[in-house]
Design an enzyme around this catalytic site. Structure first.
Site, PDB file in Angstrom:
ATOM      1  N   LYS A 130       0.868  -1.190   0.000  1.00  0.00           N
ATOM      2  CA  LYS A 130       0.000   0.000   0.000  1.00  0.00           C
ATOM      3  C   LYS A 130       0.891   1.222   0.000  1.00  0.00           C
ATOM      4  O   LYS A 130       2.018   1.165   0.506  1.00  0.00           O
ATOM      5  CB  LYS A 130      -0.859   0.019   1.269  1.00  0.00           C
ATOM      6  CG  LYS A 130      -2.085   0.887   1.168  1.00  0.00           C
ATOM      7  CD  LYS A 130      -3.222   0.128   0.528  1.00  0.00           C
ATOM      8  CE  LYS A 130      -4.439   0.986   0.301  1.00  0.00           C
ATOM      9  NZ  LYS A 130      -5.598   0.162  -0.105  1.00  0.00           N
ATOM     10  N   ASP A 170      -7.109   4.149  -4.357  1.00  0.00           N
ATOM     11  CA  ASP A 170      -7.725   4.047  -3.031  1.00  0.00           C
ATOM     12  C   ASP A 170      -8.316   5.440  -2.767  1.00  0.00           C
ATOM     13  O   ASP A 170      -8.571   6.182  -3.730  1.00  0.00           O
ATOM     14  CB  ASP A 170      -6.683   3.636  -1.974  1.00  0.00           C
ATOM     15  CG  ASP A 170      -7.318   3.212  -0.643  1.00  0.00           C
ATOM     16  OD1 ASP A 170      -7.810   2.076  -0.549  1.00  0.00           O
ATOM     17  OD2 ASP A 170      -7.351   4.028   0.303  1.00  0.00           O
TER      18      ASP A 170
HETATM   19  P1  NDP Z   1     -12.887   7.738  -2.608  1.00  0.00           P
HETATM   20  O1  NDP Z   1     -11.805   8.733  -2.456  1.00  0.00           O
HETATM   21  O2  NDP Z   1     -13.491   7.514  -3.938  1.00  0.00           O
HETATM   22  O3  NDP Z   1     -14.074   8.081  -1.600  1.00  0.00           O
HETATM   23  C1  NDP Z   1     -13.845   8.186  -0.237  1.00  0.00           C
HETATM   24  C2  NDP Z   1     -15.137   8.593   0.438  1.00  0.00           C
HETATM   25  O4  NDP Z   1     -14.981   8.476   1.837  1.00  0.00           O
HETATM   26  C3  NDP Z   1     -15.522  10.039   0.174  1.00  0.00           C
HETATM   27  O5  NDP Z   1     -16.910  10.174   0.218  1.00  0.00           O
HETATM   28  C4  NDP Z   1     -14.854  10.756   1.334  1.00  0.00           C
HETATM   29  O6  NDP Z   1     -15.425  11.999   1.667  1.00  0.00           O
HETATM   30  C5  NDP Z   1     -15.074   9.766   2.448  1.00  0.00           C
HETATM   31  N1  NDP Z   1     -14.023   9.919   3.452  1.00  0.00           N
HETATM   32  C6  NDP Z   1     -12.691   9.826   3.265  1.00  0.00           C
HETATM   33  N2  NDP Z   1     -12.032  10.052   4.393  1.00  0.00           N
HETATM   34  C7  NDP Z   1     -12.977  10.316   5.301  1.00  0.00           C
HETATM   35  C8  NDP Z   1     -12.925  10.639   6.670  1.00  0.00           C
HETATM   36  N3  NDP Z   1     -11.751  10.741   7.322  1.00  0.00           N
HETATM   37  N4  NDP Z   1     -14.105  10.822   7.319  1.00  0.00           N
HETATM   38  C9  NDP Z   1     -15.292  10.710   6.657  1.00  0.00           C
HETATM   39  N5  NDP Z   1     -15.394  10.417   5.349  1.00  0.00           N
HETATM   40  C10 NDP Z   1     -14.252  10.230   4.698  1.00  0.00           C
HETATM   41  O7  NDP Z   1     -12.296   6.382  -2.004  1.00  0.00           O
HETATM   42  P2  NDP Z   1     -12.793   4.876  -2.217  1.00  0.00           P
HETATM   43  O8  NDP Z   1     -14.253   4.840  -2.385  1.00  0.00           O
HETATM   44  O9  NDP Z   1     -11.928   4.281  -3.244  1.00  0.00           O
HETATM   45  O10 NDP Z   1     -12.374   4.233  -0.822  1.00  0.00           O
HETATM   46  C11 NDP Z   1     -13.276   4.156   0.282  1.00  0.00           C
HETATM   47  C12 NDP Z   1     -12.825   3.068   1.232  1.00  0.00           C
HETATM   48  O11 NDP Z   1     -12.817   1.814   0.532  1.00  0.00           O
HETATM   49  C13 NDP Z   1     -11.416   3.221   1.794  1.00  0.00           C
HETATM   50  O12 NDP Z   1     -11.394   2.679   3.099  1.00  0.00           O
HETATM   51  C14 NDP Z   1     -10.573   2.337   0.891  1.00  0.00           C
HETATM   52  O13 NDP Z   1      -9.394   1.904   1.525  1.00  0.00           O
HETATM   53  C15 NDP Z   1     -11.539   1.195   0.661  1.00  0.00           C
HETATM   54  N6  NDP Z   1     -11.301   0.372  -0.524  1.00  0.00           N
HETATM   55  C16 NDP Z   1     -11.218   0.919  -1.777  1.00  0.00           C
HETATM   56  C17 NDP Z   1     -11.031   0.094  -2.855  1.00  0.00           C
HETATM   57  C18 NDP Z   1     -10.997   0.625  -4.248  1.00  0.00           C
HETATM   58  O14 NDP Z   1     -10.904  -0.178  -5.172  1.00  0.00           O
HETATM   59  N7  NDP Z   1     -11.102   1.925  -4.475  1.00  0.00           N
HETATM   60  C19 NDP Z   1     -10.861  -1.358  -2.708  1.00  0.00           C
HETATM   61  C20 NDP Z   1     -11.040  -1.832  -1.366  1.00  0.00           C
HETATM   62  C21 NDP Z   1     -11.230  -0.980  -0.329  1.00  0.00           C
HETATM   63  P3  NDP Z   1     -14.678  13.374   1.291  1.00  0.00           P
HETATM   64  O15 NDP Z   1     -14.984  13.592  -0.161  1.00  0.00           O
HETATM   65  O16 NDP Z   1     -15.281  14.386   2.195  1.00  0.00           O
HETATM   66  O17 NDP Z   1     -13.221  13.181   1.558  1.00  0.00           O
HETATM   67  O1  2IT Z   2      -7.841  -1.632  -0.470  1.00  0.00           O
HETATM   68  C1  2IT Z   2      -7.821  -2.153  -1.612  1.00  0.00           C
HETATM   69  O2  2IT Z   2      -7.954  -3.361  -1.771  1.00  0.00           O
HETATM   70  C2  2IT Z   2      -7.660  -1.259  -2.762  1.00  0.00           C
HETATM   71  N1  2IT Z   2      -7.603  -0.048  -2.587  1.00  0.00           N
HETATM   72  C3  2IT Z   2      -7.540  -1.832  -4.143  1.00  0.00           C
HETATM   73  C4  2IT Z   2      -6.121  -2.280  -4.403  1.00  0.00           C
HETATM   74  C5  2IT Z   2      -5.829  -2.721  -5.803  1.00  0.00           C
HETATM   75  O3  2IT Z   2      -4.638  -3.027  -6.029  1.00  0.00           O
HETATM   76  O4  2IT Z   2      -6.705  -2.777  -6.654  1.00  0.00           O
END
Ligand code: NDP
Ligand code: 2IT
Length: 451
Positions: A130, A170
């Site tokens: 990561k 992420d």
């Molecule tokens: P994005 O940046 O697309 O969206 C993040 C969302 O979470 C936004 O709505 C953001 O709001 C909110 N957020 C972020 N930080 C905070 C905080 N400290 N408090 C409250 N809200 C917060 O990210 P993703 O959707 O890609 O990721 C979301 C979660 O999913 C993370 O935990 C990530 O690690 C996990 N994840 C993502 C994957 C992927 O493929 N993208 C795969 C597996 C897990 P704001 O706009 O106000 O910052």
């Molecule tokens: O937390 C996760 O699994 C991710 N943000 C996706 C990682 C990836 O390599 O697609």
């Protein structure tokens, strides 16, 4: 937990805490896994003698670097960049990049540690890593984001590669940022390889990768519901976040017949009692992905909805809760509210969104609870499918990828049941995911010697 097992966990955690002082999130993530796998390790002394868990909890490599870049005004900004290469027993390091002001070493070490088990569960050949930066794209122009990404990718290019380490998105890193970083990587290395996933469709991206985490989450939750003879149909669902994972979780849950009534961002949440239908979701996608606006704007467009500033959605009565924003966004008080409101299932789209207190409450109340490393593995699994397609220089159709994704989520569910089913039939998905993920990594490490 039996006394000698508890003693093993205590001794192990004292070592981890002494070695990683103040790394709160990392210690939290390691403790959860240690509590799940301690019994298995004690039954298999080779695991203990070869210190497999101690080795997994020490990243193979941590890279920290300066990321200087220029504002449009000509002012110099300096951010800090990181890549944590946690474990390569099963394949090249694989995991996302997070750009958010809160990013620090503890958070990236916890994410890289979790990723190691998650990637093992996918059954694809990927190690765990990561990275990221304390940079935020909020309020930055597109050119500023590009210059930052180019600077970040320049240093990172020395440490990654299709057979070495393959970053993806992420929080704060989506298609735009991956495009800029991949472009810079290609320019520096003068090679077109799958060194990043989440790429645009026209340059090596996989169909369905944007949707994969949210869709995969719903496929996993669907499997959990099946164990109770139940389904998404007619269920009220609360979702947190409004980014990549949330958007596609809302989309799939709705397609499967549920009514999703909340979405949020770091400023608060919206409650739409009529449900976020297809058209409203398109509005959220545009708002967040194109205009980079705030979720509060939803109520200006849909006045039937209400915005609650600075609050989280867990007080809203629901059947299913899908935390999809960030770590530790759902605490013990929130868990109790969910249980009191009759919530039957919680699926983590985010990584470690529930605190240990919250998880204990879900378990005590026999709620179906899926930890992120199982439930959100669809994202990285589809990244693995993107790597496979890049290696073959071929692309699979959307249906082919979707079929593979849903099969992988079913298989992860089966693994969780195999290792997590308790005497009374309750499935402890936390233990199931941790033990199932651990065994494969541990055996590979043992086979590869002390390296
Ligand atoms: P994005 O940046 O697309 O969206 C993040 C969302 O979470 C936004 O709505 C953001 O709001 C909110 N957020 C972020 N930080 C905070 C905080 N400290 N408090 C409250 N809200 C917060 O990210 P993703 O959707 O890609 O990721 C979301 C979660 O999913 C993370 O935990 C990530 O690690 C996990 N994840 C993502 C994957 C992927 O493929 N993208 C795969 C597996 C897990 P704001 O706009 O106000 O910052
Ligand atoms: O937390 C996760 O699994 C991710 N943000 C996706 C990682 C990836 O390599 O697609």
């Amino acid at each position: 937990m039996e006394k000698h097992v508890q003693q093993f966990v205590n001794d192990f955690m004292s070592r981890i805490e002494a070695k990683n002082p103040n790394e709160v999130e990392f210690i939290q993530a390691v403790r959860e896994v240690a509590e799940s796998v301690a019994g298995y390790i004690l039954e298999n002394p080779v695991m203990q003698n070869l210190k497999v868990l101690d080795r997994i909890a020490e990243p193979e490599r941590v890279i920290m670097f300066r990321v200087p870049w220029l504002r449009d005004s000509g002012e110099i900004e300096i951010n800090r960049g990181y890549r944590v290469q946690n474990n390569s027993a099963l394949g090249p390091y694989k995991g996302g990049l997070r750009f958010h002001v809160s990013v620090n070493l503890s958070i990236l070490k916890f994410l890289a540690f979790e990723q190691t088990f998650k990637n093992s569960l996918t059954t694809l050949p990927m190690g765990g890593g990561k990275g990221g930066s304390d940079f935020s794209s909020k309020g930055k122009s597109d050119n500023e984001v590009m210059r930052f990404c180019q600077s970040f990718a320049t240093e990172l290019s020395r440490h990654i590669g299709a057979d070495v380490d393959v970053p993806a998105g992420d929080i704060g890193v989506g298609g735009r940022e991956i495009g800029y970083m991949f472009g810079q990587y290609k320019r520096l290395r003068n090679e077109f390889t799958g060194a990043y996933t989440g790429k645009g469709l026209s340059f090596g991206g996989s169909l369905l990768r944007p949707e994969a985490t949210g869709y995969g989450l719903c496929y996993f939750v669907r499997e959990m519901l099946v164990t109770k003879g139940d389904s998404f149909a007619g269920k009220v669902v609360t979702v947190s976040g409004s980014g990549n994972v949330s958007q596609y979780a809302i989309e799939k849950a709705t397609k499967l017949g549920a009514k999703v009534v909340t979405a949020s961002d770091s400023s608060g949440y919206i409650y739409d009692s009529e449900g976020i239908d297809e058209q409203k979701l398109e509005y959220i996608k545009d708002l967040k992905n194109v205009f980079r606006g705030r979720i509060s704007e939803y109520v200006e467009r849909y006045p039937n909805a209400v915005f609650y500033a600075e609050e989280r959605p867990w007080g809203v009565k629901c059947d299913i809760a899908l935390p999809c924003a960030t770590q530790n966004e759902l605490d013990g008080g929130d868990a109790q509210k969910l249980v009191d409101g009759g919530c039957l299932c919680v699926g983590e789209g985010a990584n470690m969104p529930s605190t240990p207190e919250a998880i204990a409450i879900f378990h005590a109340n026999k709620v179906l609870f899926a930890p992120g490393k199982a439930a959100n593995a669809g994202g990285v699994a589809t990244s693995g499918l993107e790597m496979a397609q890049n290696s073959m220089r071929l692309s699979w159709s959307r249906d082919e990828v979707d079929e593979k994704l849903s099969q992988i989520m079913r298989d992860i569910h089966t693994t969780c049941c195999e290792y997590g089913t308790e005497a009374d039939g309750y499935i402890n998905y936390v233990n199931g995911a941790n033990i199932g993920g651990f065994i494969k990594v541990a055996n590979a490490m043992i086979a590869q010697g002390v390296v």
